[in-house]
Design a protein around this motif. Structure first.
Motif, PDB file in Angstrom:
ATOM      1  N   ARG A  29       0.828  -1.207   0.000  1.00  0.00           N
ATOM      2  CA  ARG A  29       0.000   0.000   0.000  1.00  0.00           C
ATOM      3  C   ARG A  29       0.862   1.258   0.000  1.00  0.00           C
ATOM      4  O   ARG A  29       0.529   2.244  -0.658  1.00  0.00           O
ATOM      5  CB  ARG A  29      -0.963  -0.034   1.180  1.00  0.00           C
ATOM      6  CG  ARG A  29      -1.958  -1.191   1.048  1.00  0.00           C
ATOM      7  CD  ARG A  29      -3.095  -1.110   2.018  1.00  0.00           C
ATOM      8  NE  ARG A  29      -2.768  -1.369   3.399  1.00  0.00           N
ATOM      9  CZ  ARG A  29      -2.886  -2.548   4.003  1.00  0.00           C
ATOM     10  NH1 ARG A  29      -3.327  -3.599   3.334  1.00  0.00           N
ATOM     11  NH2 ARG A  29      -2.593  -2.680   5.273  1.00  0.00           N
ATOM     12  N   VAL A  30       1.976   1.220   0.701  1.00  0.00           N
ATOM     13  CA  VAL A  30       2.902   2.355   0.681  1.00  0.00           C
ATOM     14  C   VAL A  30       3.440   2.538  -0.739  1.00  0.00           C
ATOM     15  O   VAL A  30       3.501   3.656  -1.261  1.00  0.00           O
ATOM     16  CB  VAL A  30       4.053   2.151   1.696  1.00  0.00           C
ATOM     17  CG1 VAL A  30       5.108   3.231   1.536  1.00  0.00           C
ATOM     18  CG2 VAL A  30       3.513   2.129   3.121  1.00  0.00           C
ATOM     19  N   TYR A  31       3.789   1.438  -1.390  1.00  0.00           N
ATOM     20  CA  TYR A  31       4.287   1.487  -2.770  1.00  0.00           C
ATOM     21  C   TYR A  31       3.240   2.105  -3.695  1.00  0.00           C
ATOM     22  O   TYR A  31       3.557   2.968  -4.521  1.00  0.00           O
ATOM     23  CB  TYR A  31       4.647   0.076  -3.233  1.00  0.00           C
ATOM     24  CG  TYR A  31       5.123   0.013  -4.669  1.00  0.00           C
ATOM     25  CD1 TYR A  31       6.465   0.197  -4.970  1.00  0.00           C
ATOM     26  CD2 TYR A  31       4.232  -0.214  -5.708  1.00  0.00           C
ATOM     27  CE1 TYR A  31       6.904   0.149  -6.281  1.00  0.00           C
ATOM     28  CE2 TYR A  31       4.663  -0.251  -7.019  1.00  0.00           C
ATOM     29  CZ  TYR A  31       5.999  -0.079  -7.303  1.00  0.00           C
ATOM     30  OH  TYR A  31       6.427  -0.108  -8.608  1.00  0.00           O
ATOM     31  N   ILE A  32       1.994   1.670  -3.555  1.00  0.00           N
ATOM     32  CA  ILE A  32       0.922   2.194  -4.409  1.00  0.00           C
ATOM     33  C   ILE A  32       0.771   3.700  -4.205  1.00  0.00           C
ATOM     34  O   ILE A  32       0.660   4.460  -5.173  1.00  0.00           O
ATOM     35  CB  ILE A  32      -0.417   1.474  -4.116  1.00  0.00           C
ATOM     36  CG1 ILE A  32      -0.338   0.017  -4.593  1.00  0.00           C
ATOM     37  CG2 ILE A  32      -1.581   2.197  -4.775  1.00  0.00           C
ATOM     38  CD1 ILE A  32      -1.473  -0.869  -4.097  1.00  0.00           C
ATOM     39  N   LEU A  33       0.794   4.147  -2.965  1.00  0.00           N
ATOM     40  CA  LEU A  33       0.677   5.582  -2.690  1.00  0.00           C
ATOM     41  C   LEU A  33       1.848   6.363  -3.259  1.00  0.00           C
ATOM     42  O   LEU A  33       1.664   7.450  -3.818  1.00  0.00           O
ATOM     43  CB  LEU A  33       0.551   5.824  -1.190  1.00  0.00           C
ATOM     44  CG  LEU A  33      -0.783   5.421  -0.572  1.00  0.00           C
ATOM     45  CD1 LEU A  33      -0.715   5.525   0.941  1.00  0.00           C
ATOM     46  CD2 LEU A  33      -1.909   6.283  -1.123  1.00  0.00           C
ATOM     47  N   GLU A  34       3.057   5.827  -3.133  1.00  0.00           N
ATOM     48  CA  GLU A  34       4.226   6.504  -3.701  1.00  0.00           C
ATOM     49  C   GLU A  34       4.100   6.601  -5.221  1.00  0.00           C
ATOM     50  O   GLU A  34       4.398   7.639  -5.813  1.00  0.00           O
ATOM     51  CB  GLU A  34       5.511   5.771  -3.326  1.00  0.00           C
ATOM     52  CG  GLU A  34       5.896   5.950  -1.880  1.00  0.00           C
ATOM     53  CD  GLU A  34       7.132   5.148  -1.485  1.00  0.00           C
ATOM     54  OE1 GLU A  34       7.536   4.230  -2.230  1.00  0.00           O
ATOM     55  OE2 GLU A  34       7.673   5.443  -0.407  1.00  0.00           O
TER      56      GLU A  34
END
Length: 102
Positions: A29-34
């Protein structure tokens, strides 16, 4: 009764920050937001090509981010276009800054 007392202790900001923190609690999810923060939008199909996870798992991660209000999805059949919810993202940044400065 005890549950109502516990709810009364926490502020609305604390509840919102906890919800956002939960959504950020997985590296996918952090990757998707980045990724979404660097571009205007992304289609779910593009994300599934980029991430080595099952489409069903990706859908669960996207749902968690959407439920937290951090992203928004728009159906463009047969695909879904996801974008960062810039207003909620700014709110999250403010909540985290306030939290770290207290």
């Amino acid at each position: 009764m005890k549950e109502n007392l516990i709810k009364d202790i926490f502020t609305e900001d604390q509840h919102r920050l906890a919800r956002i923190a939960k959504a950020l609690g997985h590296p996918v999810r952090v990757y998707i937001l980045e990724l979404l923060s660097r571009q205007s939008c992304c289609y779910s199909g593009d994300l599934s090509e980029e991430l080595p996870i099952a489409k069903s798992t990706l859908s669960q991660h996207l749902k968690e981010l959407k439920d937290a209000g951090l992203i928004q999805g728009e159906i463009e059949a047969p695909k879904i276009k996801y974008c960062l919810n810039r207003e909620k993202w700014s709110e999250a940044q403010i909540l985290f800054k306030k939290f770290w400065n207290e």
